[in-house]
Design an enzyme around this catalytic site. Sequence first.
Site, PDB file in Angstrom:
ATOM      1  N   GLU A  41       0.826  -1.215   0.000  1.00  0.00           N
ATOM      2  CA  GLU A  41       0.000   0.000   0.000  1.00  0.00           C
ATOM      3  C   GLU A  41       0.854   1.255   0.000  1.00  0.00           C
ATOM      4  OE1 GLU A  41      -2.154   1.038   3.660  1.00  0.00           O
ATOM      5  OE2 GLU A  41      -1.188  -0.688   4.578  1.00  0.00           O
ATOM      6  N   CYS A  98       8.453 -13.228   8.713  1.00  0.00           N
ATOM      7  CA  CYS A  98       7.595 -13.361   7.541  1.00  0.00           C
ATOM      8  C   CYS A  98       7.586 -12.106   6.675  1.00  0.00           C
ATOM      9  CB  CYS A  98       6.166 -13.720   7.960  1.00  0.00           C
ATOM     10  SG  CYS A  98       5.368 -12.360   8.816  1.00  0.00           S
ATOM     11  N   HIS A 140       4.327 -16.164  16.030  1.00  0.00           N
ATOM     12  CA  HIS A 140       5.625 -16.736  15.668  1.00  0.00           C
ATOM     13  C   HIS A 140       6.215 -17.463  16.869  1.00  0.00           C
ATOM     14  CE1 HIS A 140       5.712 -15.376  11.681  1.00  0.00           C
ATOM     15  NE2 HIS A 140       5.826 -14.096  11.938  1.00  0.00           N
TER      16      HIS A 140
HETATM   17  N1  DCP Z   1      -0.047  -9.534   6.005  1.00  0.00           N
HETATM   18  C1  DCP Z   1       0.572 -10.365   6.945  1.00  0.00           C
HETATM   19  N2  DCP Z   1       0.061 -10.476   8.221  1.00  0.00           N
HETATM   20  C2  DCP Z   1      -1.037  -9.783   8.579  1.00  0.00           C
HETATM   21  C3  DCP Z   1      -1.687  -8.942   7.641  1.00  0.00           C
HETATM   22  C4  DCP Z   1      -1.167  -8.851   6.352  1.00  0.00           C
HETATM   23  O1  DCP Z   1       1.591 -10.978   6.630  1.00  0.00           O
HETATM   24  N3  DCP Z   1      -1.514  -9.889   9.816  1.00  0.00           N
HETATM   25  C5  DCP Z   1       0.514  -9.452   4.639  1.00  0.00           C
HETATM   26  C6  DCP Z   1      -0.255 -10.333   3.694  1.00  0.00           C
HETATM   27  C7  DCP Z   1      -1.096  -9.411   2.899  1.00  0.00           C
HETATM   28  C8  DCP Z   1      -0.271  -8.150   2.878  1.00  0.00           C
HETATM   29  O2  DCP Z   1       0.431  -8.135   4.114  1.00  0.00           O
HETATM   30  O3  DCP Z   1      -1.348  -9.930   1.610  1.00  0.00           O
HETATM   31  C9  DCP Z   1      -1.088  -6.890   2.731  1.00  0.00           C
HETATM   32  O4  DCP Z   1      -1.968  -6.741   3.825  1.00  0.00           O
HETATM   33  P1  DCP Z   1      -3.426  -6.182   3.649  1.00  0.00           P
HETATM   34  O5  DCP Z   1      -3.936  -5.854   5.011  1.00  0.00           O
HETATM   35  O6  DCP Z   1      -3.452  -5.118   2.616  1.00  0.00           O
HETATM   36  O7  DCP Z   1      -4.261  -7.435   3.157  1.00  0.00           O
HETATM   37  P2  DCP Z   1      -4.436  -8.016   1.713  1.00  0.00           P
HETATM   38  O8  DCP Z   1      -3.726  -7.222   0.679  1.00  0.00           O
HETATM   39  O9  DCP Z   1      -4.079  -9.449   1.736  1.00  0.00           O
HETATM   40  O10 DCP Z   1      -6.000  -7.921   1.508  1.00  0.00           O
HETATM   41  P3  DCP Z   1      -6.902  -6.644   1.197  1.00  0.00           P
HETATM   42  O11 DCP Z   1      -7.530  -6.947  -0.117  1.00  0.00           O
HETATM   43  O12 DCP Z   1      -7.879  -6.578   2.308  1.00  0.00           O
HETATM   44  O13 DCP Z   1      -5.990  -5.449   1.153  1.00  0.00           O
END
Ligand code: DCP
Length: 655
Positions: free
Chosen positions: A197, A580, A599
């Site tokens: 983002e 991670c 973790h």
């Molecule tokens: N991530 C992670 N652990 C978390 C949250 C997110 O490792 N607790 C990682 C995986 C996601 C990425 O960060 O793919 C981006 O987080 P987002 O919150 O933007 O979630 P997503 O992109 O997966 O979904 P969305 O469509 O809601 O943005």
Amino acid sequence: MAASGVEEDRPWQSYNTVYTNAKAGMEGVDKERVQKIVYEMSKGSKYFENEQRKESTINQKIEQLHSCYLKLTENDISHFQMLADTRVLELEAMRDLSKLWLHVDMDAFYAAVETLENPSLRDKPLAVGSMSMICTANYEARRYGVRAAMPGFIARKLCPSLVFVPTNLKKYSHYSDLTRKVFSKYDSNFVAASLDEAYLDITRICIDQEKSGEEIAQQLRTGIFEATGLTCSAGVAPNRLLAKVCSDINKPNGQFVLPSDREAVMTFISSLPIRKISGIGKVTEQVLRHALGIQTCEEMLRKRAFIFALFSSRSADFFLSVGLGIGATNTPSWRPRKSISTERTFSTTTDEAMIYQKLANVAETLSSDMQEDGLCGRTLTLKLKTASFEVRTRALSLQRYIFSKDDILAHAYKLLKAELPVSLRLIGLRMSHLNEVKLAAADPMQKTLSSYMISDGISAKDAPSSTCGDVREDFHKDDPGVAFPIENEDSFLSDTYINEMECLSDLADQSDLDISSKNLILCDASESLQNLQSGHSMEQLKKNELPVNEEINVLGAKDTVLSEMDGQPFWIDDSRCSFCGFELPPSFFIERQEHLDYHLAEVLQKEESQHVLAQRTPPKHRPKRTKESGRKKHKSSLREVKHIPIDFFFAKEKQ
Ligand code: DCP
Ligand code: MG
């Protein structure tokens, strides 16, 4: 009040963990079913107990705040109403509707990358991660209530057909780089908030290309799709706080534009739940809801007198600006880091010599990190995680700056001593109130504080100069922030760096939040070092039997203990998980805690399986532990061992 009115036969209704909080794509989910499953699967585990402990601490705070709220007299209320009204006018005067900010966020990022590379995963409910923790889930899986930060075994219970793919950070970084190339075409100073983002100031490009925010957002999203094959969502608004909220509205593969006029903003914000605001997490939400009855941003404004009465001016400013839909509009510069820390996880021990050894190791690491970065500090915080996951922090402030291992250890030990005896699984040390130090013998290439300042906000040339051996006193002395984007000095209105932790500092004294000044012990640094040289027994240390300045360095000498964990999770650059790669800014304190806990669970699970293996292996087959081979053997045996399922770790104590 918080959770107390929940029916006894449905205890899960009050079990609000991070997993039960809805993300985009989870709108139609049967929340109660998810809560029930999460509750039943974790009930009785150490994690659960810890959650309950945290919950009860929060509830106490809510009670305290609520009783303060009830004690406010008519006179008090009208006094604070007047102050709050004045502040609202001041904030209004600072409202800037001249900028267009775009927040872009990739859709189910890790899962989308995996699907792109393996199209057979398309349309299947997919989770990226492991049985211990899921990093993300695609939108198909979210329909079942599966979401990021949830243990995989719970996710599988929610969705038995869930497909798991392990994380592959290299891949995600590659795609992240591709997206960033596109972002830079729209705003070369874009602010990356995490791998997936970013915030872009599109004011200029809209003027240059004579396009609306809507059109630029569309164009950018198309550009990202062409460059990566991945979809993203965008939000356009007059400030970053609102842009972030907007990007979530039409997720996935959508966008939402909030017009840049006051009325539209106020209408938008009026019914917006406060949790939608970046920086308001579970705890703040609960506190505001249960103590003050605030659920929407508009209520924040309506109850401004109480907010003013009960919170610090900084938090009150943040809450009021949320109520007004006012956020940051200028491109942030970077502030130097606020603190530097390190921590170690190990198998639970009460052995004081062992604990001291760990502390010495952590002090060594912290000292060398500080020296590498040319930093010294004045406030030392000791973090302990007990066998039952309780996190304690104790801090002391010194009258001089320190950075050497011996100094750090001396003071850390003072803090630790007060906690003994204790059964521990983690020790951490953090140094804050940092300053730059230039050591006479320092490597000329060594980084200085100035090197933490990038971009146009504060440049190295603006920083006060320092001479060899000097500590740069008072530079950024009052910095409340962290190594995180911050506005120029004249604007405090940031959507990111005023955070849950700060807001809660008003409530202080949370056992797991280092926000209390209660634990600050002022002590004289001249006492440092005395009697504290690593390598001595705890008994000697306790009895003050040590010869001062005896040069014994035990560090690195006996790290062959089989149960020592290799590579504990920590935050790289204070933002990225070393395990991670997930990026979580320091302000997301609670989420970070949850993240590392998982973790930790993973590590403990490995350790557990190793013990089981060791017990099952006849003695003659057990690998010999030698100084040279101990660590390696430990690592390779871990790889060979079939792990006990993570639910073993979660197994109810009784069993
Ligand atoms: N991530 C992670 N652990 C978390 C949250 C997110 O490792 N607790 C990682 C995986 C996601 C990425 O960060 O793919 C981006 O987080 P987002 O919150 O933007 O979630 P997503 O992109 O997966 O979904 P969305 O469509 O809601 O943005
Ligand atoms: Mg995303």
